[in-house]
Design an enzyme around this catalytic site. Sequence first.
Site, mmCIF file in Angstrom:
data_model
loop_
_atom_site.group_PDB
_atom_site.id
_atom_site.type_symbol
_atom_site.label_atom_id
_atom_site.label_comp_id
_atom_site.label_asym_id
_atom_site.label_seq_id
_atom_site.Cartn_x
_atom_site.Cartn_y
_atom_site.Cartn_z
ATOM 1 N N LYS A 52 33.623 89.436 15.966
ATOM 2 C CA LYS A 52 33.216 88.026 15.826
ATOM 3 C C LYS A 52 34.437 87.135 16.021
ATOM 4 C CE LYS A 52 30.648 84.985 12.650
ATOM 5 N NZ LYS A 52 30.030 84.872 11.306
ATOM 6 N N SER A 127 25.349 83.178 11.332
ATOM 7 C CA SER A 127 26.253 82.740 12.372
ATOM 8 C C SER A 127 26.771 83.862 13.279
ATOM 9 C CB SER A 127 27.444 82.026 11.737
ATOM 10 O OG SER A 127 28.190 82.916 10.931
ATOM 11 N N SER A 151 25.182 85.623 7.138
ATOM 12 C CA SER A 151 25.516 85.582 8.564
ATOM 13 C C SER A 151 25.626 86.906 9.294
ATOM 14 C CB SER A 151 26.813 84.811 8.771
ATOM 15 O OG SER A 151 26.526 83.445 8.820
HETATM 16 N N1 GLN Z 1 23.585 80.325 7.441
HETATM 17 C C1 GLN Z 1 24.472 80.169 6.349
HETATM 18 C C2 GLN Z 1 25.259 78.894 6.506
HETATM 19 O O1 GLN Z 1 25.060 78.235 7.455
HETATM 20 C C3 GLN Z 1 25.341 81.365 6.226
HETATM 21 C C4 GLN Z 1 26.563 81.312 7.038
HETATM 22 C C5 GLN Z 1 27.420 82.522 6.896
HETATM 23 O O2 GLN Z 1 27.061 83.493 6.238
HETATM 24 N N2 GLN Z 1 28.600 82.428 7.490
HETATM 25 O O3 GLN Z 1 26.067 78.553 5.696
#
Ligand code: GLN
Length: 459
Positions: A52, A127, A151
């Site tokens: 990532k 994400s 994410s």
């Molecule tokens: N979707 C969640 C957010 O937008 C989780 C993001 C993540 O785990 N990095 O904060």
Amino acid sequence: MLDRIETVEPKTRSLLYVRDRSELLDEASAIDAARSSGDRVGLLAGVPVVIKDNIATKGIPTTAGSRMLARFVPPYDATAVERLKTAGALIVGKANMDEFAMGSSNENSAFVAARNPWDLTRVPGGSSGGSAAAVAAGEAVLSLGSDTGGSVRQPAGFCGVVGVKPTYGRVSRYGLIAFASSLDQIGTVSRDVEGAAVLLGAVAGEDPRDSTTAAEPVPDYVSELDHGCSGLTVGVPDEYFSEGLSPDVESAVRRAIDVLAEAGARVKAISIPNAAHGIAAYYVVANAEASSNLARYDGIEYGHRACGSRDLFDTYCATRSNGFGREVKRRIMLGTYALSAGYRDEWYLKAQKVRSLIADDLSRAFEEVDAIVAPTSPTRAFGVGELADDPLEMYLADVYTTHANLAGIAAISVPCDPGDGGLPVGFQIMVDKFQEVTMFRIARAHERAAGFPRGVPDL
Ligand code: GLN
């Protein structure tokens, strides 16, 4: 795999960077040569992995999906990357993501939105959408993602692959670009549970460069994989099967629970009384920490700097105004508000108290059960653009995933039967801190009985 990337990448857009072909082939040949001359090679020797793009890779661009770091090339490797290299893995490229890991659809990437390989009109989740899409599409065998509120698990669920958020402190965060430091954890994406066990084993463990890593020894996750789930008790919280859960996801998850019962697990109804407050607590704590962590992007030390500014203050303003995207700015403003004088107790402190209540609910549950099962997300992958203008709806995609981060426990998302052969559905298994061995056993028992992994999409 490089050929596969060339064919499918124009459709999936899961990668932000692919390393030079001849360099990679040289590394692969060196591993082949070592292997054939009888040298010891690492556990992941020659395995193509994508990372990532918020995890530092020495000499390879690391953008965090942001214009702010568009030209940032780290002079060092994250500990997890260093450990992968030691294990012999080939770092093929960097995976697309929502900017600074903020989002649930990949549409917040400053560069291009990755697509769901099973249906290119839908999002891969976020994400770590690029990590999940790349593994699902056959562009990599394994991938590292990061999970602050879901994410890794949510995109894994949307793309029909396996995603793990380890216990907080299990994997070093050194070299992970910080979003919310008390919630962030590097996690794994793989096609099957064995891949997850191997990858987690390779990157886990104490690191003097991250004081929050645990001294707890790393067990051999692979050796106990096939011990089955007979005699283990899984808890099914009422609160996770409530309003907002789409009926097709619910029936797929209920079938997955039946699969575990048939494989010998005991199933028990439990309660997480404060479950409903998870999203609110998460979005206050995560944004507060983000507003502090992202203060470093000021155009002075590294990263994007706006040109033509009149003075220091103007440099800060212009740099941050055009370096950050809309969602990141929204989070910084919400987080700064929650921490500001006069509001701190009302928002940030209160959210921390709710966080403790949720963690207490979960530890009470773990006195009775070995694992808690849940949907990974309330719906299957939604359409590109469907929620892009509705941040609140987008936040609700995390309703079942944030609890594990708030409590610091481990959780996995595995694909479960979508029933009509349609889009994947994620089945989540949560365990208490450092109980990943149990988590993997249950996940593997389900995978075996339900006939996963299945093929790759035709792209
Ligand atoms: N979707 C969640 C957010 O937008 C989780 C993001 C993540 O785990 N990095 O904060």
